[in-house]
Design an enzyme around this catalytic site. Structure first.
Site, PDB file in Angstrom:
ATOM      1  N   ASP A  31       0.864  -0.892  -0.015  1.00 59.74           N
ATOM      2  CA  ASP A  31       0.124  -0.121   0.026  1.00 59.74           C
ATOM      3  C   ASP A  31       0.784   1.132   0.132  1.00 59.74           C
ATOM      4  OD1 ASP A  31      -2.481   1.288   0.542  1.00 59.74           O
ATOM      5  OD2 ASP A  31      -3.331  -0.364   1.080  1.00 59.74           O
ATOM      6  N   ASP A  61      -3.094   4.766  -2.314  1.00 62.26           N
ATOM      7  CA  ASP A  61      -4.225   5.011  -1.722  1.00 62.26           C
ATOM      8  C   ASP A  61      -4.623   6.682  -1.605  1.00 62.26           C
ATOM      9  OD1 ASP A  61      -5.529   4.584   1.329  1.00 62.26           O
ATOM     10  OD2 ASP A  61      -4.369   6.523   1.638  1.00 62.26           O
ATOM     11  N   GLU A  93      -6.555   4.012  -5.865  1.00 66.53           N
ATOM     12  CA  GLU A  93      -7.803   3.944  -5.312  1.00 66.53           C
ATOM     13  C   GLU A  93      -8.186   5.388  -5.413  1.00 66.53           C
ATOM     14  OE1 GLU A  93      -9.768   4.227  -0.671  1.00 66.53           O
ATOM     15  OE2 GLU A  93      -7.904   5.506  -1.376  1.00 66.53           O
ATOM     16  N   HIS A 125     -11.209  -3.566   2.644  1.00 65.81           N
ATOM     17  CA  HIS A 125     -11.181  -3.083   3.981  1.00 65.81           C
ATOM     18  C   HIS A 125     -11.980  -2.042   4.452  1.00 65.81           C
ATOM     19  CE1 HIS A 125      -8.340  -0.635   2.177  1.00 65.81           C
ATOM     20  NE2 HIS A 125      -8.091   0.075   3.257  1.00 65.81           N
ATOM     21  N   ASP A 126     -12.651  -1.283   3.527  1.00 72.38           N
ATOM     22  CA  ASP A 126     -13.444  -0.052   3.509  1.00 72.38           C
ATOM     23  C   ASP A 126     -14.742  -0.346   3.334  1.00 72.38           C
ATOM     24  OD1 ASP A 126     -10.889   1.476   4.238  1.00 72.38           O
ATOM     25  OD2 ASP A 126     -10.899   1.916   1.957  1.00 72.38           O
TER      26      ASP A 126
HETATM   27  C1  GLC Z   1      -8.141   4.946   1.934  1.00 73.45           C
HETATM   28  C2  GLC Z   1      -8.029   3.665   2.653  1.00 73.45           C
HETATM   29  C3  GLC Z   1      -8.883   3.910   4.061  1.00 73.45           C
HETATM   30  C4  GLC Z   1      -8.005   4.938   4.680  1.00 73.45           C
HETATM   31  C5  GLC Z   1      -8.060   6.195   3.713  1.00 73.45           C
HETATM   32  C6  GLC Z   1      -6.995   7.075   4.459  1.00 73.45           C
HETATM   33  O1  GLC Z   1      -9.707   5.139   1.463  1.00 73.45           O
HETATM   34  O2  GLC Z   1      -8.562   2.739   2.027  1.00 73.45           O
HETATM   35  O3  GLC Z   1      -8.782   2.761   4.731  1.00 73.45           O
HETATM   36  O4  GLC Z   1      -8.731   5.401   6.009  1.00 73.45           O
HETATM   37  O5  GLC Z   1      -7.781   5.946   2.593  1.00 73.45           O
HETATM   38  O6  GLC Z   1      -5.759   6.817   4.230  1.00 73.45           O
END
Ligand code: GLC
Ligand code: CA
Length: 549
Positions: free
Chosen positions: A99, A200, A257, A330-331
């Site tokens: 990540d 991310d 993402e 995971h979100d």
């Molecule tokens: C992304 C991650 C999430 C995190 C956020 C801030 O959306 O997937 O889990 O809280 O970024 O880093």
């Protein structure tokens, strides 16, 4: 001509290290736990692992708050453990992507500590600081986890900016020195031999430089920051440089993402000149909640509408690039709970239908740990049972908007990010074979019935269905390189084709507990969750994949 980059063939599996496997009896998953389970992953057939952050971190947002990009959080192990994991995985033909969290760091990162200590330090300009306005926050933007994006610096008339929690100050991408530091770090990791990154929240790196107030959209008097801190014009300049200085130098795979991206902007992410190999598209994923991602703003939806979102995504991506297909991460909550609201209908059939639906789309499939055994959401009764910082923020927002505690809890149970962060259920023991100690987060409670041990030798299990899908994909180039084309069906059936070099593979998914009529398709059945497909109909939650003759 379809380009055949290696990452199109991968079968990715996302690991949430904290909840995968504990090897040293402290109730926290770790790198050696992943090493222990490499045989399992190899047997399942996956070829690439995405590890959620394992860097040094105070864990305010479970590792998405990094205090040292070059070190490993001791609760997960050491750099030596990671090297061993990379090497042992490689020996099994499994690649690893990490990540990459470069929109923000932890407030405990050395850079930020320097910036706080001394406003004349060069590190001050690594972050975003602004003076107060009329003795208050510089503007009214709401952070993703709730509350202002601004945090007061003690003893100085200034605030720092955070899109996420106040322990995640945003890095100042406008500063070329900061950018160079990040590129150096990225290249250091790529040199180490990882296969790439999941990147991310990368669409947050450019902010609207005017920092103007937005229209108030909640009882807290704030305005969601998304319109000013996400997907901003000019971000492509940063993307171009990032790619040129790092990714382009390596044969690596990158997955962005990026929530809330308009299809007209896809090119800067995944077009020919785009920055990334692929991205996650959330436009077909957040259909059950409002666009501003407030979980209490539930949205009604139908299968027909979902189908339209999914097909639009496939069509738009196909015009210019590649995608990472997924249902869980995971979100997100567990897919079965999001898609099939009536628990009576949760079964081997509905689970495998969902699996077949997403896994055979055009794109690199990503399986989230536990999805391959059909893990489900939990039901919690008190806010104290939640770890996820986002859940706490959402709970407060729901209360502020006038919902009762029970209602607020209901929204969390549906949407909390903890739903997928519960320990992996390896067997039916008290802690699911994840650990012999009380895990850091409460189990779902379903480990008695849903676990790896009970499925691994059962040919009629969700696990075996995944295993079969994976092995079919490895044999059928059409499922990898084939074009996507939608199939005309009833509203509550999702049907699509994959087409490659004169060959056709057709997938049909019944999203209901009723029998559905489908077009007459002749061919060889590659996969059928009932194993008794009859022409022209689908049984409740049936999934079939047919190679036409
Ligand atoms: C992304 C991650 C999430 C995190 C956020 C801030 O959306 O997937 O889990 O809280 O970024 O880093
Ligand atoms: Ca441990």
């Amino acid at each position: 001509m379809m380009e055949k980059q290696w990452w199109k063939r991968e079968i990715a599996y996302q690991i949430y290290p904290k909840s995968f496997k504990d090897s040293n009896h402290d109730g926290i998953g770790d790198i050696r736990g992943i090493i222990e389970k490499l045989d399992y992953l190899e047997d399942l057939g996956v070829t690439l692992l995405w590890l959620c952050p394992i860097y040094k971190s105070p864990m305010d947002d479970n590792g998405y708050d990094i205090s040292d990009y070059y070190d490993i959080n001791p609760e997960f192990g050491t750099m030596k453990d990671l090297d061993e994991l990379i090497e042992k995985a490689k020996a099994k033909g499994i690649k690893i992507i990490m990540d990459l969290v470069i929109n923000h760091s932890s407030d405990e990162h050395a850079w930020f500590k320097e910036a706080l200590k001394d406003s004349n330090s060069p590190y001050h300009n690594y972050y975003i600081f602004k003076p107060s306005v009329n003795g208050k926050e510089p503007n009214n933007w709401r952070s993703v986890f709730g509350g202002s994006v601004w945090q007061k610096v003690e003893g100085r008339d200034e605030y720092y900016f955070h899109s996420f929690s106040k322990k995640q100050p945003d890095l100042n991408w406008e500063n070329p020195k900061l950018r160079q530091e990040l590129y150096k770090m990225i290249n250091w990791w790529l040199e180490k031999g990882i296969a790439g990154f999941r990147v991310d929240a990368i669409n947050f790196i450019k902010k609207d430089q005017r920092y103007l107030d937005g229209p108030v959209d909640g009882q807290d008097g704030l305005s969601a920051c998304f319109a000013y801190a996400r997907n901003q014009p000019g971000i492509e300049v940063f993307f171009d440089e990032l790619k040129r200085e790092t990714f382009a130098e390596y044969d690596c795979m990158t997955v962005a993402e990026a929530v809330g991206v308009k299809y007209s902007d896809l090119g800067i992410f995944i077009g020919k000149q785009g920055c990334f190999s692929m991205m996650f598209d959330f436009n077909y994923c957040n259909f059950d909640i409002s666009e501003d991602e407030e979980w209490f703003r539930r949205q009604n939806w139908t299968i027909k509408q979902f189908k339209e979102l999914l097909f639009t995504s496939q069509r738009e991506v196909q015009k210019l690039g590649w995608i990472a297909s997924f249902l869980e991460n995971h979100d997100q909550p567990r897919a079965i709970n999001k898609f099939i609201l009536d628990k009576k209908d949760h079964s081997y059939y509905s689970q495998t239908m969902l699996a077949g639906m997403f896994f055979n789309l055009r794109g690199t499939p990503f399986i989230y740990q536990g999805e391959e055994i059909g893990m489900e959401n939990f039901e919690r009764t008190s806010i104290d049972e939640f770890d996820d910082i986002g859940s706490h923020g959402q709970y407060q927002r729901a209360l502020a908007e006038g919902f009762s505690k029970d209602e607020a809890m209901h929204f969390l149970n549906l949407r909390s990010r903890d739903n997928t962060r519960t320990p992996m259920q390896w067997d039916n023991s008290e802690y699911g074979g994840f650990s012999d100690q009380q895990p850091w987060i409460k189990m779902t409670g379903s480990q008695d019935t849903i676990n790896v041990a009970s499925q691994i030798h059962d040919p009629h299990s969700i696990y075996h269905f995944y295993k079969q899908m994976i092995s079919i994909r490895k044999q059928e180039d059409t499922l990898i390189y084939g074009d996507f084309k939608e199939l005309e069906t009833n509203d509550e059936v999702i049907g699509y084709k994959r087409l490659y070099q004169g060959e056709e593979i057709i997938c049909l998914c019944n999203f209901t507990n009723k029998i559905q009529d489908i077009p007459d398709i002749k061919g060889h059945i590659l996969l059928d969750n009932y194993n008794n497909y009859q022409d022209k109909t689908l049984k409740p939650y049936q999934f079939v994949m047919i190679k036409s003759l």
